[in-house]
Design an enzyme around this catalytic site. Sequence first.
Site, mmCIF file in Angstrom:
data_model
loop_
_atom_site.group_PDB
_atom_site.id
_atom_site.type_symbol
_atom_site.label_atom_id
_atom_site.label_comp_id
_atom_site.label_asym_id
_atom_site.label_seq_id
_atom_site.Cartn_x
_atom_site.Cartn_y
_atom_site.Cartn_z
ATOM 1 N N SER A 150 -23.795 -28.068 101.688
ATOM 2 C CA SER A 150 -23.476 -29.421 102.136
ATOM 3 C C SER A 150 -24.519 -29.811 103.161
ATOM 4 C CB SER A 150 -22.084 -29.430 102.783
ATOM 5 O OG SER A 150 -21.849 -30.627 103.509
ATOM 6 N N TYR A 163 -15.128 -25.729 108.013
ATOM 7 C CA TYR A 163 -16.010 -26.076 106.900
ATOM 8 C C TYR A 163 -17.476 -25.959 107.315
ATOM 9 C CZ TYR A 163 -17.670 -28.790 102.845
ATOM 10 O OH TYR A 163 -18.312 -29.195 101.694
ATOM 11 N N LYS A 167 -20.182 -23.345 105.776
ATOM 12 C CA LYS A 167 -21.378 -23.819 105.075
ATOM 13 C C LYS A 167 -22.661 -23.380 105.779
ATOM 14 C CE LYS A 167 -19.246 -25.853 101.707
ATOM 15 N NZ LYS A 167 -19.325 -25.323 100.320
#
Length: 267
Positions: A150, A163, A167
């Site tokens: 991402s 998150y 990532k």
Amino acid sequence: MNIAEMNISLGGRVVLITGATTGMGQNIAKAFARAGARIAIHGLGDKSEIASLVDQLTETSGYESCHFAHDLSDSKQGGVLVEEVCSRFGRIDILVNNAGVQFVSGIEDFPSEQWDRLQAINLGAPFHAIKAALPIMKKNGWGRIVNTASTLALTGEVGKSAYVAAKHGLLGLTRTVALEAAEFGITCNAICPGWVYTPLAAKQVADKAKALGLSEEETIKKYFLNEMPSKRFVDPDEIAAAVLFLCTDIARSITGVALPVDGGIMA
């Protein structure tokens, strides 16, 4: 040119795509089917819809496709999944770690169980899948690993501590695997999408709109596309095309990269 017109042939190579029953993963699976790959898709969802997708992939590719439903919240299932794909197809040539989940909360109120869940699915499962796949790829002298990261693998965002951490970790894992595997004909890269209108993004839009008391259209314009110079969501087929390219022989010297497909966010 659209992705259906890309003249890429993978000649029956075996590809496993996690999180492929919906969203970007489904588009990636369809792209590989058009390139003639033998496809193992992983993911959850309606059984009849998944069966229909498997039939479509088989018809498009001309090779048997199949579905696996391992629960990657137990991160070690990533390795079990790879082993079962190899048992079914005899090998694995391409691994696309695409499965991902999100939870949004300030860190002080972030539920510990959600932290653990996001780390397991977004980072732990790819680690175990790569660990299981690498010996087979080394033995065959060829392999491609693509991790869906991402733009949040490169920056941070309020409310997304788990998150963002996962990532960032996935990008570090990508670079390390790329170095360890480079001399064996194996590449490992990360795709870093911006906002792609998938079911995951649609839920975030709906939740944000509800919290703000705004329409979804206004919320998208003010809080999602405002940071994208292109002022549009990335099309899932654009992600699929980037993944497919990284898995070709012409991309054999591209490894360890974090490739933004983000409408200019990182610029």
